[in-house]
Write a protein that holds these residues in place. Structure first.
Motif, PDB file in Angstrom:
ATOM      1  N   LYS A  98      12.498   0.250   0.998  1.00  0.00           N
ATOM      2  CA  LYS A  98      11.182   0.218   0.357  1.00  0.00           C
ATOM      3  C   LYS A  98      10.141   0.981   1.170  1.00  0.00           C
ATOM      4  O   LYS A  98      10.258   1.122   2.386  1.00  0.00           O
ATOM      5  N   PHE A 100       5.957   0.891   1.749  1.00  0.00           N
ATOM      6  CA  PHE A 100       4.731   0.129   1.519  1.00  0.00           C
ATOM      7  C   PHE A 100       3.528   0.994   1.875  1.00  0.00           C
ATOM      8  O   PHE A 100       3.541   1.728   2.869  1.00  0.00           O
ATOM      9  N   GLY A 102      -0.914   0.938   2.152  1.00  0.00           N
ATOM     10  CA  GLY A 102      -2.017  -0.009   2.260  1.00  0.00           C
ATOM     11  C   GLY A 102      -3.143   0.524   3.117  1.00  0.00           C
ATOM     12  O   GLY A 102      -3.233   1.730   3.380  1.00  0.00           O
ATOM     13  N   LYS A 128       5.004  -6.219   7.047  1.00  0.00           N
ATOM     14  CA  LYS A 128       4.671  -6.693   5.700  1.00  0.00           C
ATOM     15  C   LYS A 128       4.455  -8.212   5.708  1.00  0.00           C
ATOM     16  O   LYS A 128       3.487  -8.719   5.138  1.00  0.00           O
ATOM     17  N   ASP A 132       0.805  -9.874   5.041  1.00  0.00           N
ATOM     18  CA  ASP A 132       0.687 -10.753   3.874  1.00  0.00           C
ATOM     19  C   ASP A 132       0.153 -12.133   4.269  1.00  0.00           C
ATOM     20  O   ASP A 132      -0.581 -12.765   3.498  1.00  0.00           O
ATOM     21  N   SER A 262      -3.705  -4.719   4.764  1.00  0.00           N
ATOM     22  CA  SER A 262      -3.014  -5.027   3.494  1.00  0.00           C
ATOM     23  C   SER A 262      -1.932  -4.010   3.217  1.00  0.00           C
ATOM     24  O   SER A 262      -2.105  -2.811   3.451  1.00  0.00           O
ATOM     25  N   LEU A 263      -0.792  -4.488   2.712  1.00  0.00           N
ATOM     26  CA  LEU A 263       0.327  -3.620   2.340  1.00  0.00           C
ATOM     27  C   LEU A 263       0.855  -4.052   0.976  1.00  0.00           C
ATOM     28  O   LEU A 263       0.883  -5.239   0.660  1.00  0.00           O
ATOM     29  N   LYS A 264       1.239  -3.070   0.174  1.00  0.00           N
ATOM     30  CA  LYS A 264       1.800  -3.414  -1.144  1.00  0.00           C
ATOM     31  C   LYS A 264       2.931  -2.457  -1.501  1.00  0.00           C
ATOM     32  O   LYS A 264       3.085  -1.400  -0.892  1.00  0.00           O
TER      33      LYS A 264
END
Length: 264
Positions: A98, A100, A102, A128, A132, A262-264
């Protein structure tokens, strides 16, 4: 007869005076010679000592690169080497494959980031998870380096002195550069020295091309990169270090804190 005797005495007195003056001049000459010899000897000794000292200093004092290696902890005090992760460290599977994106906000300045779970899945999973949970909110960026070949801002400490929780440790090392070069914009994981499982909560942002020699455990895990706002970090660096910092390494002159991550 009396007159002759006086003349003889006067002549002898003058001879004694002349001999005394001659002896004095000879002694003064010897003293000057000794002084000159001592001065020359002292100068030679001083020169030799200066050369020896210079050779000693330049052979024993670290270069910027060697100093970086000596400071290889890039984290809180070294933890004992381990070969397993703490119980609350997330599985690498949660981030594997993945990417991420942010934002990291430092003193109200926004830094865009990208975290790569393909090349560093365990490190990405940790960042992450911590972001979070809000762990980084209010954390400090306690360490800044400003030498020509070693420029980074280290973040994630819960105290200004850079201390970290020794019970939160994880590994292994991932995505470490073979050439020991960390380009500007690199985000890498800080760890205790000589310990492949010495990673903790802290990470560092490289704001100029940096060379960090590996220690016995290897290099430092590159987990991502800055995508925007690197100038935020560069401005912090440009402000300089607190008084008393040595070897271009110390606390930023003004405290730096993480407002949010922040990470998404």
């Amino acid at each position: 007869m009396a007159t002759k005797s006086r003349d003889e005495r006067e002549a002898r007195r003058r001879i004694r005076q002349m001999e005394a003056k001659r002896a004095l001049r000879q002694e003064q000459g010897k003293r000057r010679k000794r002084d000159n010899t001592l001065a020359i000897t002292a100068a030679i000794v001083a020169l030799v000592l200066a050369v020896v000292l210079q050779l000693t200093v330049f052979s024993s004092n670290p270069t910027e690169e060697e100093y970086a290696a000596a400071q290889a902890g890039l984290s809180s005090p070294s933890a004992s080497p381990a070969a397993s992760n703490s119980a609350d460290v997330p599985s690498a599977d949660t981030a594997a494959g993945k990417t991420f994106t942010g934002e990291l906000t430092l003193n109200s300045g926004v830094v865009g980031v990208q975290i790569d779970g393909t090349t560093a899945p365990q490190a990405a999973a940790v960042l992450k998870s911590l972001s979070d949970s809000g762990y980084y909110a209010g954390a400090f960026c306690h360490r800044l380096t400003t030498s020509d070949t070693f420029g980074l801002l280290q973040c994630g400490a819960k105290a200004e002195d850079g201390s970290d929780d020794p019970n939160y440790r994880w590994g292994p090392l991932e995505n470490t550069p073979a050439d020991n070069k960390y380009p500007a914009g690199t985000i890498a994981v800080a760890r205790s020295g000589n310990n492949a499982y010495g990673n903790g909560h802290q990470f560092f942002i490289v704001y100029k091309d940096t060379l960090i020699p590996s220690d016995s455990a290897g290099g430092y895990t590159i987990v991502g990169k800055v995508t925007s706002g690197l100038d935020v970090v560069s401005k912090i660096a440009a402000a300089g270090l607190k008084a008393g910092a040595a070897n271009n390494d110390g606390a930023p002159v003004a405290p730096v804190t993480i407002d949010s991550f922040s990470l998404k």
